[in-house]
Motif scaffolding. Sequence first.
Motif, PDB file in Angstrom:
ATOM      1  N   GLY A   1      -4.726  17.014  -2.959  1.00  0.00           N
ATOM      2  CA  GLY A   1      -4.804  16.182  -1.763  1.00  0.00           C
ATOM      3  C   GLY A   1      -4.059  14.876  -1.925  1.00  0.00           C
ATOM      4  O   GLY A   1      -3.243  14.707  -2.837  1.00  0.00           O
ATOM      5  N   THR A   2      -4.365  13.944  -1.031  1.00  0.00           N
ATOM      6  CA  THR A   2      -3.697  12.640  -1.048  1.00  0.00           C
ATOM      7  C   THR A   2      -4.734  11.533  -1.003  1.00  0.00           C
ATOM      8  O   THR A   2      -5.844  11.713  -0.495  1.00  0.00           O
ATOM      9  CB  THR A   2      -2.741  12.469   0.152  1.00  0.00           C
ATOM     10  N   ALA A   3      -4.375  10.380  -1.560  1.00  0.00           N
ATOM     11  CA  ALA A   3      -5.257   9.216  -1.552  1.00  0.00           C
ATOM     12  C   ALA A   3      -4.486   7.999  -1.072  1.00  0.00           C
ATOM     13  O   ALA A   3      -3.335   7.787  -1.467  1.00  0.00           O
ATOM     14  CB  ALA A   3      -5.823   8.958  -2.947  1.00  0.00           C
ATOM     15  N   TYR A   4      -5.136   7.219  -0.209  1.00  0.00           N
ATOM     16  CA  TYR A   4      -4.544   5.976   0.264  1.00  0.00           C
ATOM     17  C   TYR A   4      -4.862   4.882  -0.755  1.00  0.00           C
ATOM     18  O   TYR A   4      -6.025   4.610  -1.037  1.00  0.00           O
ATOM     19  CB  TYR A   4      -5.115   5.622   1.635  1.00  0.00           C
ATOM     20  N   ILE A   5      -3.839   4.275  -1.310  1.00  0.00           N
ATOM     21  CA  ILE A   5      -4.012   3.251  -2.343  1.00  0.00           C
ATOM     22  C   ILE A   5      -3.775   1.874  -1.729  1.00  0.00           C
ATOM     23  O   ILE A   5      -2.653   1.528  -1.384  1.00  0.00           O
ATOM     24  CB  ILE A   5      -3.041   3.469  -3.531  1.00  0.00           C
ATOM     25  N   ARG A   6      -4.870   1.117  -1.570  1.00  0.00           N
ATOM     26  CA  ARG A   6      -4.763  -0.251  -1.081  1.00  0.00           C
ATOM     27  C   ARG A   6      -4.569  -1.162  -2.287  1.00  0.00           C
ATOM     28  O   ARG A   6      -5.451  -1.295  -3.127  1.00  0.00           O
ATOM     29  CB  ARG A   6      -6.031  -0.629  -0.324  1.00  0.00           C
ATOM     30  N   THR A   7      -3.416  -1.795  -2.396  1.00  0.00           N
ATOM     31  CA  THR A   7      -3.035  -2.488  -3.637  1.00  0.00           C
ATOM     32  C   THR A   7      -3.450  -3.945  -3.696  1.00  0.00           C
ATOM     33  O   THR A   7      -3.258  -4.595  -4.716  1.00  0.00           O
ATOM     34  CB  THR A   7      -1.508  -2.412  -3.842  1.00  0.00           C
ATOM     35  N   ASP A   8      -4.009  -4.476  -2.620  1.00  0.00           N
ATOM     36  CA  ASP A   8      -4.390  -5.884  -2.611  1.00  0.00           C
ATOM     37  C   ASP A   8      -5.400  -6.159  -3.723  1.00  0.00           C
ATOM     38  O   ASP A   8      -6.446  -5.523  -3.803  1.00  0.00           O
ATOM     39  CB  ASP A   8      -4.995  -6.252  -1.251  1.00  0.00           C
ATOM     40  N   GLY A   9      -5.099  -7.098  -4.599  1.00  0.00           N
ATOM     41  CA  GLY A   9      -5.988  -7.447  -5.698  1.00  0.00           C
ATOM     42  C   GLY A   9      -5.855  -6.567  -6.921  1.00  0.00           C
ATOM     43  O   GLY A   9      -6.589  -6.738  -7.886  1.00  0.00           O
TER      44      GLY A   9
ATOM     45  N   ASP B   1       0.829  -1.202   0.000  1.00  0.00           N
ATOM     46  CA  ASP B   1       0.000   0.000   0.000  1.00  0.00           C
ATOM     47  C   ASP B   1       0.865   1.253   0.000  1.00  0.00           C
ATOM     48  O   ASP B   1       1.976   1.261   0.555  1.00  0.00           O
ATOM     49  CB  ASP B   1      -0.905   0.017   1.229  1.00  0.00           C
ATOM     50  N   PHE B   2       0.345   2.320  -0.629  1.00  0.00           N
ATOM     51  CA  PHE B   2       1.095   3.572  -0.665  1.00  0.00           C
ATOM     52  C   PHE B   2       0.131   4.752  -0.729  1.00  0.00           C
ATOM     53  O   PHE B   2      -1.096   4.574  -0.786  1.00  0.00           O
ATOM     54  CB  PHE B   2       2.071   3.585  -1.858  1.00  0.00           C
ATOM     55  N   ILE B   3       0.682   5.935  -0.711  1.00  0.00           N
ATOM     56  CA  ILE B   3      -0.088   7.172  -0.792  1.00  0.00           C
ATOM     57  C   ILE B   3       0.172   7.817  -2.155  1.00  0.00           C
ATOM     58  O   ILE B   3       1.303   7.829  -2.632  1.00  0.00           O
ATOM     59  CB  ILE B   3       0.310   8.167   0.321  1.00  0.00           C
ATOM     60  N   LEU B   4      -0.882   8.343  -2.770  1.00  0.00           N
ATOM     61  CA  LEU B   4      -0.752   9.091  -4.013  1.00  0.00           C
ATOM     62  C   LEU B   4      -1.134  10.546  -3.741  1.00  0.00           C
ATOM     63  O   LEU B   4      -2.166  10.811  -3.125  1.00  0.00           O
ATOM     64  CB  LEU B   4      -1.658   8.498  -5.094  1.00  0.00           C
ATOM     65  N   GLU B   5      -0.313  11.459  -4.209  1.00  0.00           N
ATOM     66  CA  GLU B   5      -0.510  12.876  -3.899  1.00  0.00           C
ATOM     67  C   GLU B   5      -0.535  13.707  -5.177  1.00  0.00           C
ATOM     68  O   GLU B   5       0.319  13.549  -6.049  1.00  0.00           O
ATOM     69  CB  GLU B   5       0.628  13.367  -2.993  1.00  0.00           C
ATOM     70  N   ASP B   6      -1.546  14.572  -5.312  1.00  0.00           N
ATOM     71  CA  ASP B   6      -1.533  15.586  -6.358  1.00  0.00           C
ATOM     72  C   ASP B   6      -1.726  16.955  -5.706  1.00  0.00           C
ATOM     73  O   ASP B   6      -1.630  17.079  -4.476  1.00  0.00           O
ATOM     74  CB  ASP B   6      -2.582  15.298  -7.441  1.00  0.00           C
ATOM     75  N   HIS B   7      -1.991  17.990  -6.507  1.00  0.00           N
ATOM     76  CA  HIS B   7      -2.061  19.339  -5.964  1.00  0.00           C
ATOM     77  C   HIS B   7      -3.314  19.587  -5.131  1.00  0.00           C
ATOM     78  O   HIS B   7      -3.434  20.620  -4.467  1.00  0.00           O
ATOM     79  CB  HIS B   7      -2.006  20.370  -7.099  1.00  0.00           C
TER      80      HIS B   7
END
Length: 243
Positions: A115-123, A107-113
Amino acid sequence: MNVGQAITFVAILVGGILLIAHSIKQFRRVRVIKNSDEVSISETIDRNDRVQISGKVLDYEDTLDSPIENEKCVAYEYIISKSTRDHADPENEYRWKDLDERNETVDFILEDHTGTAYIRTDGSEISLTHNSRYTVSDSSSIPATVTGDPIPFDPMKFNFDDRLRFKEGTIKPGDWISVIGKFGDKKIEHSLEFDTNSEEIAYIFDKDVEKEINNLRTPAIAGLIFGSVFLLFLVAYVMLEIL
């Protein structure tokens, strides 16, 4: 029809079906990308459908060590292939056969101008650019990292009459990538939660949209053509046998 002909018939039938099935899967990926609106992270709160967001990767809790380059990353994909060639005919081009491949994500965080989004990568499905590429013809040229965990490969058991090729792609903190999926508005440490349930599988890629579509479309078309030719050949064969 004798036993040999029956075996050939079944092999061509299975090959044709597999090629067409793979093509359909690739075309579905193309459709997912083309039909997913590109929005900012903050705009996902108001969307209940599948969308595409792009941003800079930030590590969340854990990171991975890529098997070939030993780089800190949140996702990697490697492919080990060997060359095949008719040595009696030096004019023949090399063809590559995959021996082993694997991908892994955390899992990681994605950031743009916005805000941020939590990316759950399972599946999730990933498609990475293979920036790391080695082609070797003897054991001394093999990167030292590929002989350990997690790559189950023993170079001492390989016949170096053929060549080996190692390819690896990674997503590292700081990389700019795209993610497709359905988002929710649940907050996790001031971030949006990414929904990857069984109906909405995430698709993660590090290329621009047009390049990713082209990379998927070309083999899909080729597979559909060859698969159809195989099946048409069988239909023609059966018709001739009947007539």
